[in-house]
Design a protein around this motif. Structure first.
Motif, PDB file in Angstrom:
ATOM      1  N   GLN A  76      39.071  24.802  40.559  1.00 53.07           N
ATOM      2  CA  GLN A  76      37.480  25.483  40.042  1.00 53.07           C
ATOM      3  C   GLN A  76      37.674  24.025  39.117  1.00 53.07           C
ATOM      4  O   GLN A  76      36.901  23.738  38.177  1.00 53.07           O
ATOM      5  N   THR A 283      44.277  23.381  40.949  1.00 55.37           N
ATOM      6  CA  THR A 283      43.192  23.407  40.481  1.00 55.37           C
ATOM      7  C   THR A 283      43.827  22.727  39.267  1.00 55.37           C
ATOM      8  O   THR A 283      43.966  20.676  39.186  1.00 55.37           O
ATOM      9  N   CYS A 396      39.914  29.028  35.353  1.00 56.51           N
ATOM     10  CA  CYS A 396      40.670  29.530  36.177  1.00 56.51           C
ATOM     11  C   CYS A 396      40.494  31.173  35.816  1.00 56.51           C
ATOM     12  O   CYS A 396      40.213  32.735  36.605  1.00 56.51           O
ATOM     13  N   ALA A 399      37.109  32.854  36.841  1.00 61.60           N
ATOM     14  CA  ALA A 399      37.174  32.884  38.137  1.00 61.60           C
ATOM     15  C   ALA A 399      37.841  34.336  38.466  1.00 61.60           C
ATOM     16  O   ALA A 399      37.399  34.547  39.817  1.00 61.60           O
TER      17      ALA A 399
END
Length: 410
Positions: A76, A283, A396, A399
């Motif tokens: 991400q 990430t 995060c 997502a």
């Protein structure tokens, strides 16, 4: 006695230990000012240890994360970078709006000498580019995080084709350095105790009285961004009550960043918090070090508020187009600020030039920044560093929400 102290430290939360260190440091500074010099050694050792290990930690973790990333594995990073940009611009707008509504006037004192003040925004961008291609050894020695990130990303990509054993070794080295830095962080209460004693024994609060209004505007803007603007941005991503996440980041990241006064030195704290929040390691191992370099909402506020304070002091009329331009310039300049204490102050003369403020006067504004730095820079760093984790977590969580996965509770 020592065993009992170690057991208590292991049982007690780090935040509570820091609060106790604050109270004790204030009492010692008030009752025993002569203790400032020996106590300052604790603070110096703590900050030096963090700053010494942080560059190596960032370098190894970013290389390991990228080299172990497999094609098709989602991260991400792009959404996080967009959140960093939006958050910094929004913070600059808040600083400009607050300065227009509650104009501050500066009582100038003698400004300290400063070197390397950029003259135009192009120079800021050029400095960033030069930092990115710095010698990697020099970047590590000088804690040039832009250069460290650039080389770590390049080496990580190149090492994607290395043997599994090599990639495992890099990951193990990163974990080993993480273990070292976690041990240093456990000593934070002692370092903070020394910093508090040294700071308030030397100056107390007298040095801040002349700039009370300016400090209220600065700190008020940063609190507004932390408690109103950032939660609104997080909500747009998660569609859930953002305050549990916001308050967690403030409690576990902002508190230590407030006293270290360095986004770079607080990177290990943020990495540990991201792991605790169960975020995607691919990430956060990149976004946290990157945020310490370019995510500078607090710096954008400092640049805009102090620049407009100079303009108001000199009676310069600021129209709406110029105010909007200042928002953009402050955002870009903030991204070029170094992740160390006082990194944003030397970019104030550039913003002041928008109003025709001479460099001599602008450097006096920088001097004011150093005077109030015990509050201004600490609050700025707390906002900058805690937002690194906050926006990484928001991306995060977003997502996970879109993928229909269960989002872990805070």
């Amino acid at each position: 006695m020592l065993k009992a102290l170690l057991d208590w430290l292991n049982r007690t939360s780090l935040v509570l230990q820091i609060v106790i260190a604050l109270v004790l440091g204030g009492l010692v500074a008030w009752l025993w000012p002569a203790a400032a010099e020996p106590a300052s050694l604790l603070g110096t050792l703590f900050i030096s240890a963090l700053k010494a290990v942080a560059p190596v930690l960032v370098f190894l973790l970013v290389i390991a994360a990228i080299s172990n990333h497999r094609p098709g594995q989602e991260t991400q990073i792009k959404p996080v970078i967009w959140l960093y940009a939006v958050g910094t611009l929004a913070a600059a707008c808040v600083g400009v709006a607050a300065s227009m509504l509650f104009p501050s006037v500066i009582h100038f004192r003698e400004a300290p000498a400063a070197q390397g003040v950029p003259g135009e925004i192009g120079q800021v961008l050029m400095n960033v580019i030069k930092s990115a291609v710095d010698n990697p050894v020099n970047a590590l020695v000088q804690a040039n995080y832009i250069g460290i990130l650039a080389w770590a990303i390049a080496l990580g990509i190149a090492l994607r084709h290395a043997s599994p054993g090599t990639r495992t070794m890099l990951d193990d080295l990163g974990q080993a350095i993480t273990g070292v830095i976690q041990g240093v962080i456990r000593l934070a209460p002692f370092g903070i105790f020394g910093l508090v004693v040294a700071t308030f024994s030397a100056a107390g609060l007298d040095a801040l009285q002349d700039y009370a209004h300016l400090l209220v505007v600065l700190v008020g803007c940063m609190l507004f961004v932390a408690l109103v603007v950032n939660p609104a941005i997080v909500w747009t991503q998660t569609r859930r009550n953002p305050y549990p996440l916001v308050l967690t980041c403030l409690r576990e990241s902002a508190v230590t960043a407030f006293f270290t006064r360095s986004s770079a030195a607080n990177i290990p704290v943020n990495l540990a918090l991201a792991k605790k929040l169960e975020l995607d390691e691919d990430t956060y191992s990149i976004s946290i070090p990157l945020g310490a370099t370019i995510n500078m909402a607090g710096a954008a506020i400092t640049i805009s508020v102090l620049s407009l304070a100079a303009a108001h002091t000199l009676g310069v009329a600021v129209d709406v187009p110029t105010a909007i331009l200042l928002c953009v310039v402050a955002s870009v300049c903030a991204c070029g600020a170094s992740g160390v204490a006082g990194g944003s102050l030397l970019l104030i003369p550039l913003a002041c030039s928008l109003f025709g403020v001479s460099n001599d006067v602008a450097m006096q504004v920088v001097g004011v920044g150093y005077v109030i730095g015990v509050i201004q820079d600490s609050t700025e760093t707390a906002l900058n560093s805690s937002t690194d984790v906050l926006f990484t977590a928001a991306a995060c969580r977003s997502a996970q929400r879109k993928a229909g996965k269960i989002v872990p509770a805070i």
